[in-house]
Design a protein around this motif. Structure first.
Motif, PDB file in Angstrom:
ATOM      1  N   HIS A  28       0.793  -1.234   0.000  1.00 29.47           N
ATOM      2  CA  HIS A  28       0.000   0.000   0.000  1.00 29.47           C
ATOM      3  C   HIS A  28       0.825   1.283   0.000  1.00 29.47           C
ATOM      4  CE1 HIS A  28      -3.933  -1.864   0.489  1.00 29.47           C
ATOM      5  NE2 HIS A  28      -3.423  -2.653   1.427  1.00 29.47           N
ATOM      6  N   LYS A  29       2.111   1.191   0.213  1.00 33.08           N
ATOM      7  CA  LYS A  29       2.962   2.381   0.289  1.00 33.08           C
ATOM      8  C   LYS A  29       2.361   3.443   1.208  1.00 33.08           C
ATOM      9  CE  LYS A  29       6.854   2.058  -1.961  1.00 33.08           C
ATOM     10  NZ  LYS A  29       6.932   0.602  -2.020  1.00 33.08           N
ATOM     11  N   MET A  30       2.026   3.007   2.433  1.00 35.86           N
ATOM     12  CA  MET A  30       1.494   3.942   3.409  1.00 35.86           C
ATOM     13  C   MET A  30       2.561   4.912   3.910  1.00 35.86           C
ATOM     14  SD  MET A  30      -0.889   1.362   5.628  1.00 35.86           S
ATOM     15  CE  MET A  30      -2.277   0.507   4.871  1.00 35.86           C
ATOM     16  N   PHE A  31       3.819   4.569   3.653  1.00 33.35           N
ATOM     17  CA  PHE A  31       4.921   5.445   4.028  1.00 33.35           C
ATOM     18  C   PHE A  31       6.045   5.297   3.017  1.00 33.35           C
ATOM     19  CE2 PHE A  31       5.697   1.414   6.204  1.00 33.35           C
ATOM     20  CZ  PHE A  31       7.034   1.177   5.979  1.00 33.35           C
ATOM     21  N   THR A  32       6.943   6.247   3.037  1.00 32.20           N
ATOM     22  CA  THR A  32       8.154   6.161   2.224  1.00 32.20           C
ATOM     23  C   THR A  32       9.350   6.058   3.161  1.00 32.20           C
ATOM     24  OG1 THR A  32       8.348   8.580   2.138  1.00 32.20           O
ATOM     25  CG2 THR A  32       7.162   7.501   0.334  1.00 32.20           C
ATOM     26  N   THR A  33      10.469   5.610   2.629  1.00 35.28           N
ATOM     27  CA  THR A  33      11.710   5.525   3.395  1.00 35.28           C
ATOM     28  C   THR A  33      12.868   5.491   2.419  1.00 35.28           C
ATOM     29  OG1 THR A  33      12.806   4.362   5.223  1.00 35.28           O
ATOM     30  CG2 THR A  33      11.808   2.990   3.512  1.00 35.28           C
ATOM     31  N   ASN A  34      14.080   5.666   2.910  1.00 35.71           N
ATOM     32  CA  ASN A  34      15.224   5.642   1.996  1.00 35.71           C
ATOM     33  C   ASN A  34      15.673   4.199   1.755  1.00 35.71           C
ATOM     34  OD1 ASN A  34      17.022   4.843   4.135  1.00 35.71           O
ATOM     35  ND2 ASN A  34      17.222   6.985   4.761  1.00 35.71           N
ATOM     36  N   LYS A  35      16.582   4.033   0.819  1.00 39.48           N
ATOM     37  CA  LYS A  35      17.002   2.693   0.414  1.00 39.48           C
ATOM     38  C   LYS A  35      17.679   1.937   1.555  1.00 39.48           C
ATOM     39  CE  LYS A  35      16.564   1.102  -3.006  1.00 39.48           C
ATOM     40  NZ  LYS A  35      15.538   0.166  -3.561  1.00 39.48           N
ATOM     41  N   PHE A  36      18.424   2.637   2.405  1.00 34.10           N
ATOM     42  CA  PHE A  36      19.098   1.975   3.528  1.00 34.10           C
ATOM     43  C   PHE A  36      18.077   1.335   4.460  1.00 34.10           C
ATOM     44  CE2 PHE A  36      20.384   2.188   8.005  1.00 34.10           C
ATOM     45  CZ  PHE A  36      21.489   1.352   7.985  1.00 34.10           C
ATOM     46  N   TYR A  37      17.068   2.097   4.865  1.00 30.69           N
ATOM     47  CA  TYR A  37      16.066   1.538   5.771  1.00 30.69           C
ATOM     48  C   TYR A  37      15.204   0.490   5.080  1.00 30.69           C
ATOM     49  CZ  TYR A  37      17.216   4.924   9.403  1.00 30.69           C
ATOM     50  OH  TYR A  37      17.857   5.643  10.378  1.00 30.69           O
ATOM     51  N   GLU A  38      14.928   0.692   3.794  1.00 32.43           N
ATOM     52  CA  GLU A  38      14.151  -0.322   3.079  1.00 32.43           C
ATOM     53  C   GLU A  38      14.880  -1.658   3.098  1.00 32.43           C
ATOM     54  OE1 GLU A  38      13.644  -1.157  -1.464  1.00 32.43           O
ATOM     55  OE2 GLU A  38      12.114   0.331  -0.911  1.00 32.43           O
ATOM     56  N   ARG A  39      16.189  -1.637   2.820  1.00 35.65           N
ATOM     57  CA  ARG A  39      16.968  -2.873   2.842  1.00 35.65           C
ATOM     58  C   ARG A  39      17.062  -3.435   4.258  1.00 35.65           C
ATOM     59  NH1 ARG A  39      19.982  -4.053  -1.935  1.00 35.65           N
ATOM     60  NH2 ARG A  39      18.522  -3.560  -3.607  1.00 35.65           N
ATOM     61  N   THR A  40      17.143  -2.549   5.251  1.00 37.44           N
ATOM     62  CA  THR A  40      17.171  -2.998   6.646  1.00 37.44           C
ATOM     63  C   THR A  40      15.876  -3.730   7.005  1.00 37.44           C
ATOM     64  OG1 THR A  40      18.612  -1.160   7.296  1.00 37.44           O
ATOM     65  CG2 THR A  40      17.389  -2.274   9.056  1.00 37.44           C
ATOM     66  N   PHE A  41      14.739  -3.154   6.625  1.00 40.10           N
ATOM     67  CA  PHE A  41      13.447  -3.803   6.891  1.00 40.10           C
ATOM     68  C   PHE A  41      13.336  -5.113   6.108  1.00 40.10           C
ATOM     69  CE2 PHE A  41      11.787   0.781   7.400  1.00 40.10           C
ATOM     70  CZ  PHE A  41      12.172   0.807   8.725  1.00 40.10           C
ATOM     71  N   MET A 231       8.406   6.121  14.415  1.00 38.53           N
ATOM     72  CA  MET A 231       9.417   6.020  13.355  1.00 38.53           C
ATOM     73  C   MET A 231       9.356   7.229  12.426  1.00 38.53           C
ATOM     74  SD  MET A 231       9.017   1.948  12.537  1.00 38.53           S
ATOM     75  CE  MET A 231      10.424   1.763  11.464  1.00 38.53           C
ATOM     76  N   HIS A 232       8.154   7.767  12.233  1.00 36.16           N
ATOM     77  CA  HIS A 232       7.999   8.985  11.436  1.00 36.16           C
ATOM     78  C   HIS A 232       8.683  10.165  12.123  1.00 36.16           C
ATOM     79  CE1 HIS A 232       5.942  12.028   8.935  1.00 36.16           C
ATOM     80  NE2 HIS A 232       5.729  12.668  10.074  1.00 36.16           N
ATOM     81  N   TRP A 233       8.414  10.305  13.411  1.00 41.60           N
ATOM     82  CA  TRP A 233       9.023  11.402  14.162  1.00 41.60           C
ATOM     83  C   TRP A 233      10.547  11.276  14.217  1.00 41.60           C
ATOM     84  CZ3 TRP A 233       4.904  10.476  18.452  1.00 41.60           C
ATOM     85  CH2 TRP A 233       3.705  11.094  18.070  1.00 41.60           C
ATOM     86  N   ALA A 234      11.037  10.029  14.206  1.00 41.96           N
ATOM     87  CA  ALA A 234      12.485   9.787  14.212  1.00 41.96           C
ATOM     88  C   ALA A 234      13.086   9.886  12.815  1.00 41.96           C
ATOM     89  CB  ALA A 234      12.773   8.406  14.802  1.00 41.96           C
ATOM     90  N   ARG A 235      12.264  10.196  11.813  1.00 39.25           N
ATOM     91  CA  ARG A 235      12.686  10.357  10.413  1.00 39.25           C
ATOM     92  C   ARG A 235      13.223   9.062   9.804  1.00 39.25           C
ATOM     93  NH1 ARG A 235      12.636  15.730   9.053  1.00 39.25           N
ATOM     94  NH2 ARG A 235      12.578  17.197  10.793  1.00 39.25           N
ATOM     95  N   ILE A 236      12.763   7.933  10.316  1.00 40.40           N
ATOM     96  CA  ILE A 236      13.116   6.640   9.720  1.00 40.40           C
ATOM     97  C   ILE A 236      12.186   6.357   8.542  1.00 40.40           C
ATOM     98  CG2 ILE A 236      13.225   4.145  10.125  1.00 40.40           C
ATOM     99  CD1 ILE A 236      13.909   4.816  13.055  1.00 40.40           C
ATOM    100  N   ILE A 237      10.915   6.728   8.698  1.00 42.16           N
ATOM    101  CA  ILE A 237       9.947   6.627   7.614  1.00 42.16           C
ATOM    102  C   ILE A 237       9.218   7.954   7.508  1.00 42.16           C
ATOM    103  CG2 ILE A 237       9.632   4.142   8.004  1.00 42.16           C
ATOM    104  CD1 ILE A 237       6.890   4.808   9.279  1.00 42.16           C
TER     105      ILE A 237
END
Length: 244
Positions: A28-41, A231-237
């Motif tokens: 659903h792409k309810m959030f976005t994130t950078n490639k580093f965190y995407e690979r981490t998840f 996680m949003h407030w921490a700027r992870i997503i």
């Protein structure tokens, strides 16, 4: 006690990454994130799901089909076309396999905008990886189980991801109450959904499929949503603006 802790940890960690990464992000792409965190998840999903790792691309396509054709004959896992949950699970496995092996061309509207990592997808879906995780689960039980009945929990470890999906798709479209008329049979199975981390608010979710909060009424608490806000407030997503 150690076995119980291990079982609950596996249950909730596997479920968290299924709902957070595979469902809310890949599908659903309810959030976005950078490639580093995407690979981490991605990696954390692989390790937490273990022997039942689910490919994000195949999961996303199948889930989008589910929303588009909810509780119709084209729905890949509606409980209303099967006599029991095992038949539904088997049909879901066949649909998933077709997407994994790319034997079925999905509709254009279901394609794209999902994470892909060819190496990890290959490793995670391999028989070798599934057997290694299975052996690790067995070894852990051999080392720490204090009663013979505990070994009956092992099959749940082996099939954790599909079991979570079966519970949500069967119960969430058969049992409970509805806040909205969605022209399908989606239900909120329970007003308090800690066991499935909000996934059993199916009626709410089918009404608002891109809303990061699966709860709708004041008493319907989605345990994953506050984690996503943190996680949003921490700027992870970055949550979609309307759902911050």
């Amino acid at each position: 006690m150690i076995i119980l802790i291990f079982f609950l940890a596996h249950w909730f960690l596997s479920l968290f990454f299924q709902t957070f990464f595979l469902h809310r992000y890949a599908s659903h792409k309810m959030f976005t994130t950078n490639k580093f965190y995407e690979r981490t998840f991605y990696i954390m999903t692989y390790f937490c799901q273990g022997s039942s790792f689910l490919n994000p691309r195949a999961y996303a396509i199948m889930h989008r089909e589910h929303h588009a054709y909810s509780d119709t004959e084209k729905d890949p896992h509606s409980p209303h076309f099967f006599t029991d949950v095992f038949q539904m699970m088997w049909h879901t496995v066949l649909s998933y396999r077709d997407h994994i092996k790319r034997l079925k061309e999905p509709e254009e509207r279901f394609k794209g905008n999902y994470p892909e990592w060819k190496f990890l997808d290959y490793v995670g879906s391999s028989i070798v990886s599934r057997l290694i995780f299975g052996c690790l689960y067995v070894a852990f039980y051999v080392a720490f189980a204090t009663h013979w009945w505990m070994f009956f929990l092992l099959p749940i470890h082996f099939m954790m991801g599909p079991i979570h999906g079966a519970i949500v798709n069967w119960c969430g479209h058969k049992y409970g109450y509805a806040n909205f008329d969605n022209n399908d049979k989606s239900k909120n199975t329970t007003p308090f959904d800690f066991l499935m981390l909000g996934e059993l608010f199916q009626n709410n979710h089918h009404k608002r499929p891109n809303n990061a909060n699966f709860g709708a009424k004041w008493f319907e608490i989605d345990p994953v949503y506050p984690v996503m806000k943190l996680m949003h407030w921490a700027r992870i997503i970055r949550l979609r603006k309307a759902y911050i």
